[in-house]
Write an enzyme that holds these catalytic residues in place. Structure first.
Site, short mmCIF file in Angstrom:
data_model
loop_
_atom_site.label_atom_id
_atom_site.label_comp_id
_atom_site.label_asym_id
_atom_site.label_seq_id
_atom_site.Cartn_x
_atom_site.Cartn_y
_atom_site.Cartn_z
N ASP A 89 21.24 6.29 20.52
CA ASP A 89 20.86 7.66 20.87
C ASP A 89 20.32 7.65 22.30
O ASP A 89 19.21 7.15 22.55
CB ASP A 89 19.79 8.20 19.92
N LYS A 151 22.95 15.69 20.45
CA LYS A 151 21.70 15.71 19.70
C LYS A 151 20.70 16.61 20.41
O LYS A 151 20.62 16.62 21.64
CB LYS A 151 21.17 14.28 19.58
N LYS A 180 23.61 16.30 15.91
CA LYS A 180 22.41 15.76 15.27
C LYS A 180 21.23 16.64 15.64
O LYS A 180 20.98 16.90 16.81
CB LYS A 180 22.15 14.32 15.70
#
Length: 220
Positions: A89, A151, A180
């Site tokens: 991430d 995300k 996400k």
């Protein structure tokens, strides 16, 4: 839908101890979460503890500011993969996005995707710091750069995911890229809102509470 498989069980506080890491690993095994998401310093330990498990190891790159150089993010990614990370991430260069330096933002993401060598890459755009058009542009750049997810948030910028932002991101990237939601997803109600808006992964430190809420619902 297996709700547990949507959850990245997350502990990214700077003061996280080995005891706390053990706890989220044990919880992830018990509830069969998709992954544990930990800081890079904990990746090797988490990978060893989860070697006999289906639970993946997720870590963060350029976190939480996104202000590291591209070369640094690429090296961090390579190091994390070598230590056993399954998913990455990363945080975008938010200032570059706001400057309109879109090539720089895209190249930053592409460098991490390349360094990840086929491992899943999620791109944190920090929605709380962006306006509508910037969220759209960041989502588009994520898709063009070849990442797997866009995300919402780090959880360190004073705000987290909203259903409106998740829907906007999903509408922008379409079927090719997943979304996400992270930051402020604390219970089953929050979880359901994000999934309904289009999120297929939820980053949360409250994974256990979410699952307990699901269990309580199923008792009726």
């Amino acid at each position: 839908m297996n709700s547990a498989k949507l959850i990245d069980h997350t502990l990214l506080k700077p003061e996280s101890t080995r005891t706390q890491i053990d706890q989220i690993i044990d919880e992830a095994k018990a509830y069969h979460f998709k992954s544990v998401c930990v800081n890079p310093t904990h990746v090797k330990y988490a990978a060893e503890r989860l070697a006999d498990s289906e639970v993946l190891v997720c870590t963060v790159i350029g976190f939480p500011l996104g202000a590291s150089t591209t070369a640094t993010k690429a090296f961090e990614t390579e190091d994390a993969i070598q230590n056993g990370a399954d998913e990455i991430d990363m945080v975008i260069n938010i200032g570059a996005l706001k400057d309109g330096r879109f090539d720089d933002v895209q190249q930053d993401i592409e460098a991490v995707v390349k360094a990840a060598k086929g491992h899943t890459v999620k791109v944190i755009i920090e929605t709380v710091l962006l306006d509508h058009d910037e969220i759209v542009k960041a989502s588009e750049l994520t898709k063009v750069a070849g990442a797997d997810f866009v995300k919402t948030s780090t959880g360190f910028a004073g705000g987290g995911a909203t259903a409106e932002d998740v829907k906007l991101m999903k509408d922008t990237v379409g079927a090719d890229v997943e979304v996400k939601a992270s930051g402020g997803v604390r219970n089953l109600e929050d979880f359901n809102k994000m999934v309904e808006a289009g999120a297929t992964r939820i980053g949360a430190s409250a994974g256990v509470q979410i699952m307990q809420g699901l269990e309580a619902d199923s008792d009726y």
